[in-house]
Motif scaffolding. Structure first.
Motif, PDB file in Angstrom:
ATOM      1  N   GLU A 207       0.814  -1.227   0.000  1.00 27.46           N
ATOM      2  CA  GLU A 207       0.000   0.000   0.000  1.00 27.46           C
ATOM      3  C   GLU A 207       0.846   1.274   0.000  1.00 27.46           C
ATOM      4  O   GLU A 207       0.540   2.236  -0.716  1.00 27.46           O
ATOM      5  N   SER A 208       1.924   1.307   0.763  1.00 26.89           N
ATOM      6  CA  SER A 208       2.746   2.525   0.804  1.00 26.89           C
ATOM      7  C   SER A 208       3.433   2.777  -0.540  1.00 26.89           C
ATOM      8  O   SER A 208       3.623   3.933  -0.936  1.00 26.89           O
ATOM      9  N   LEU A 209       3.787   1.712  -1.269  1.00 28.35           N
ATOM     10  CA  LEU A 209       4.370   1.875  -2.600  1.00 28.35           C
ATOM     11  C   LEU A 209       3.367   2.525  -3.555  1.00 28.35           C
ATOM     12  O   LEU A 209       3.704   3.421  -4.317  1.00 28.35           O
ATOM     13  N   LEU A 210       2.128   2.049  -3.494  1.00 26.45           N
ATOM     14  CA  LEU A 210       1.077   2.626  -4.336  1.00 26.45           C
ATOM     15  C   LEU A 210       0.831   4.078  -3.964  1.00 26.45           C
ATOM     16  O   LEU A 210       0.762   4.949  -4.850  1.00 26.45           O
ATOM     17  N   ASN A 211       0.704   4.365  -2.681  1.00 24.17           N
ATOM     18  CA  ASN A 211       0.419   5.737  -2.247  1.00 24.17           C
ATOM     19  C   ASN A 211       1.514   6.709  -2.668  1.00 24.17           C
ATOM     20  O   ASN A 211       1.224   7.838  -3.081  1.00 24.17           O
ATOM     21  N   ALA A 212       2.771   6.290  -2.590  1.00 19.19           N
ATOM     22  CA  ALA A 212       3.881   7.155  -3.021  1.00 19.19           C
ATOM     23  C   ALA A 212       3.752   7.477  -4.505  1.00 19.19           C
ATOM     24  O   ALA A 212       3.929   8.628  -4.922  1.00 19.19           O
ATOM     25  N   TYR A 213       3.443   6.477  -5.315  1.00 16.81           N
ATOM     26  CA  TYR A 213       3.283   6.685  -6.754  1.00 16.81           C
ATOM     27  C   TYR A 213       2.107   7.621  -7.041  1.00 16.81           C
ATOM     28  O   TYR A 213       2.233   8.579  -7.811  1.00 16.81           O
ATOM     29  N   LEU A 214       0.965   7.361  -6.433  1.00 23.56           N
ATOM     30  CA  LEU A 214      -0.226   8.178  -6.683  1.00 23.56           C
ATOM     31  C   LEU A 214      -0.011   9.623  -6.243  1.00 23.56           C
ATOM     32  O   LEU A 214      -0.435  10.556  -6.943  1.00 23.56           O
ATOM     33  N   ASN A 215       0.658   9.820  -5.111  1.00 26.59           N
ATOM     34  CA  ASN A 215       0.949  11.184  -4.646  1.00 26.59           C
ATOM     35  C   ASN A 215       1.875  11.912  -5.613  1.00 26.59           C
ATOM     36  O   ASN A 215       1.658  13.075  -5.927  1.00 26.59           O
ATOM     37  N   GLU A 216       2.889  11.201  -6.078  1.00 26.59           N
ATOM     38  CA  GLU A 216       3.840  11.790  -7.030  1.00 26.59           C
ATOM     39  C   GLU A 216       3.137  12.200  -8.329  1.00 26.59           C
ATOM     40  O   GLU A 216       3.400  13.259  -8.874  1.00 26.59           O
TER      41      GLU A 216
ATOM     42  N   LYS B  24      -0.117  12.700  -8.631  1.00 19.56           N
ATOM     43  CA  LYS B  24      -1.355  13.424  -8.316  1.00 19.56           C
ATOM     44  C   LYS B  24      -2.571  12.730  -8.942  1.00 19.56           C
ATOM     45  O   LYS B  24      -3.384  13.346  -9.615  1.00 19.56           O
ATOM     46  N   GLN B  25      -2.653  11.433  -8.700  1.00 24.34           N
ATOM     47  CA  GLN B  25      -3.744  10.614  -9.226  1.00 24.34           C
ATOM     48  C   GLN B  25      -4.530   9.992  -8.087  1.00 24.34           C
ATOM     49  O   GLN B  25      -4.033   9.872  -6.965  1.00 24.34           O
ATOM     50  N   THR B  26      -5.738   9.589  -8.394  1.00 20.71           N
ATOM     51  CA  THR B  26      -6.561   8.868  -7.436  1.00 20.71           C
ATOM     52  C   THR B  26      -7.092   7.603  -8.096  1.00 20.71           C
ATOM     53  O   THR B  26      -7.218   7.532  -9.320  1.00 20.71           O
ATOM     54  N   THR B  27      -7.396   6.642  -7.262  1.00 19.86           N
ATOM     55  CA  THR B  27      -7.930   5.366  -7.711  1.00 19.86           C
ATOM     56  C   THR B  27      -8.628   4.713  -6.525  1.00 19.86           C
ATOM     57  O   THR B  27      -8.324   5.040  -5.377  1.00 19.86           O
ATOM     58  N   ILE B  28      -9.526   3.825  -6.779  1.00 16.47           N
ATOM     59  CA  ILE B  28     -10.145   3.038  -5.714  1.00 16.47           C
ATOM     60  C   ILE B  28      -9.236   1.839  -5.469  1.00 16.47           C
ATOM     61  O   ILE B  28      -8.924   1.095  -6.403  1.00 16.47           O
ATOM     62  N   VAL B  29      -8.817   1.666  -4.224  1.00 20.25           N
ATOM     63  CA  VAL B  29      -7.888   0.595  -3.892  1.00 20.25           C
ATOM     64  C   VAL B  29      -8.670  -0.614  -3.392  1.00 20.25           C
ATOM     65  O   VAL B  29      -9.518  -0.506  -2.507  1.00 20.25           O
ATOM     66  N   ARG B  30      -8.373  -1.748  -3.982  1.00 16.90           N
ATOM     67  CA  ARG B  30      -8.961  -3.037  -3.581  1.00 16.90           C
ATOM     68  C   ARG B  30      -7.822  -3.925  -3.094  1.00 16.90           C
ATOM     69  O   ARG B  30      -6.801  -4.054  -3.768  1.00 16.90           O
ATOM     70  N   PHE B  31      -8.010  -4.512  -1.930  1.00 18.04           N
ATOM     71  CA  PHE B  31      -6.970  -5.353  -1.343  1.00 18.04           C
ATOM     72  C   PHE B  31      -7.229  -6.816  -1.649  1.00 18.04           C
ATOM     73  O   PHE B  31      -8.356  -7.285  -1.567  1.00 18.04           O
ATOM     74  N   SER B  32      -6.161  -7.512  -1.980  1.00 19.36           N
ATOM     75  CA  SER B  32      -6.209  -8.947  -2.267  1.00 19.36           C
ATOM     76  C   SER B  32      -5.318  -9.669  -1.268  1.00 19.36           C
ATOM     77  O   SER B  32      -4.430  -9.070  -0.669  1.00 19.36           O
ATOM     78  N   SER B  33      -5.527 -10.957  -1.128  1.00 17.08           N
ATOM     79  CA  SER B  33      -4.801 -11.729  -0.118  1.00 17.08           C
ATOM     80  C   SER B  33      -3.353 -12.037  -0.497  1.00 17.08           C
ATOM     81  O   SER B  33      -2.567 -12.439   0.353  1.00 17.08           O
ATOM     82  N   SER B  34      -3.005 -11.848  -1.760  1.00 11.67           N
ATOM     83  CA  SER B  34      -1.626 -12.082  -2.205  1.00 11.67           C
ATOM     84  C   SER B  34      -1.372 -11.229  -3.445  1.00 11.67           C
ATOM     85  O   SER B  34      -2.306 -10.720  -4.064  1.00 11.67           O
ATOM     86  N   LYS B  35      -0.104 -11.113  -3.816  1.00  7.44           N
ATOM     87  CA  LYS B  35       0.216 -10.372  -5.035  1.00  7.44           C
ATOM     88  C   LYS B  35      -0.296 -11.112  -6.268  1.00  7.44           C
ATOM     89  O   LYS B  35      -0.701 -10.500  -7.242  1.00  7.44           O
ATOM     90  N   TYR B  36      -0.295 -12.433  -6.194  1.00  2.34           N
ATOM     91  CA  TYR B  36      -0.845 -13.225  -7.299  1.00  2.34           C
ATOM     92  C   TYR B  36      -2.347 -12.974  -7.454  1.00  2.34           C
ATOM     93  O   TYR B  36      -2.837 -12.748  -8.558  1.00  2.34           O
ATOM     94  N   SER B  37      -3.085 -13.021  -6.352  1.00  2.00           N
ATOM     95  CA  SER B  37      -4.534 -12.792  -6.448  1.00  2.00           C
ATOM     96  C   SER B  37      -4.837 -11.339  -6.821  1.00  2.00           C
ATOM     97  O   SER B  37      -5.840 -11.063  -7.478  1.00  2.00           O
ATOM     98  N   ALA B  38      -3.977 -10.404  -6.451  1.00  2.00           N
ATOM     99  CA  ALA B  38      -4.158  -9.013  -6.879  1.00  2.00           C
ATOM    100  C   ALA B  38      -4.096  -8.932  -8.405  1.00  2.00           C
ATOM    101  O   ALA B  38      -4.924  -8.273  -9.045  1.00  2.00           O
ATOM    102  N   TYR B  39      -3.122  -9.621  -8.987  1.00  2.00           N
ATOM    103  CA  TYR B  39      -2.998  -9.625 -10.448  1.00  2.00           C
ATOM    104  C   TYR B  39      -4.209 -10.292 -11.100  1.00  2.00           C
ATOM    105  O   TYR B  39      -4.764  -9.781 -12.069  1.00  2.00           O
ATOM    106  N   ARG B  40      -4.638 -11.409 -10.554  1.00  3.63           N
ATOM    107  CA  ARG B  40      -5.820 -12.108 -11.083  1.00  3.63           C
ATOM    108  C   ARG B  40      -7.061 -11.204 -11.023  1.00  3.63           C
ATOM    109  O   ARG B  40      -7.788 -11.072 -12.006  1.00  3.63           O
ATOM    110  N   ASP B  41      -7.272 -10.539  -9.897  1.00  2.00           N
ATOM    111  CA  ASP B  41      -8.439  -9.663  -9.726  1.00  2.00           C
ATOM    112  C   ASP B  41      -8.374  -8.460 -10.674  1.00  2.00           C
ATOM    113  O   ASP B  41      -9.376  -8.064 -11.256  1.00  2.00           O
ATOM    114  N   TYR B  42      -7.188  -7.907 -10.817  1.00  2.00           N
ATOM    115  CA  TYR B  42      -6.953  -6.782 -11.733  1.00  2.00           C
ATOM    116  C   TYR B  42      -7.332  -7.170 -13.168  1.00  2.00           C
ATOM    117  O   TYR B  42      -8.007  -6.418 -13.873  1.00  2.00           O
TER     118      TYR B  42
END
Length: 125
Positions: free
Chosen positions: A68-77, A79-97
């Motif tokens: 989450e902190s990696l994403l927030n740093a990028y979005l702040n830099e 100046k973008q917004t997005t709805i953040v959805r949390f997944s149980s793993s990086k693999y499932s995050a990719y699948r959900d995306y």
């Protein structure tokens, strides 16, 4: 904890769960007198990337809570917004995306099958 007396627990220090609203620091301090550290090790992480789908259907980002902190740093830099959805793993995050045709994901590069609409916005090593 008494039920698990003499059992061993392997836990990554980057553990973070939105489901139980806890992370390694919370668990460490909550069970400070009941847990005993036996050993520790460092295992190299797989290369991560923040990937943008430039033809997204929903302005959502799928991530594992530990990133989450990696994403927030990028979005702040940017100046973008997005709805953040949390997944149980990086693999499932990719699948959900992919299933949602979302805008962003942070995942291990080894999970990715690139489409022509995707761009690596940030490599994370």
């Amino acid at each position: 904890m008494a039920e698990y007396c003499d059992d061993l627990l392997l836990l990554p220090v980057a553990f973070k769960s939105k489901k139980i609203h806890s992370d390694w620091a919370d668990i460490h301090y909550r069970f400070l007198t009941e847990l005993k550290l036996i050993d520790g090790f460092i295992y190299p992480l797989s290369d991560l990337a923040l990937i943008e789908n430039q033809e997204y259907s929903v302005n959502q980002t799928f991530i594992h809570p530990a990133t989450e902190s990696l994403l927030n740093a990028y979005l702040n830099e940017k100046k973008q917004t997005t709805i953040v959805r949390f997944s149980s793993s990086k693999y499932s995050a990719y699948r959900d995306y992919r299933l949602k045709n979302a805008r962003y994901v942070i995942t291990n590069l080894k999970n990715v099958q690139f489409r022509k609409t995707e761009v690596i916005q940030k490599n994370i090593k």
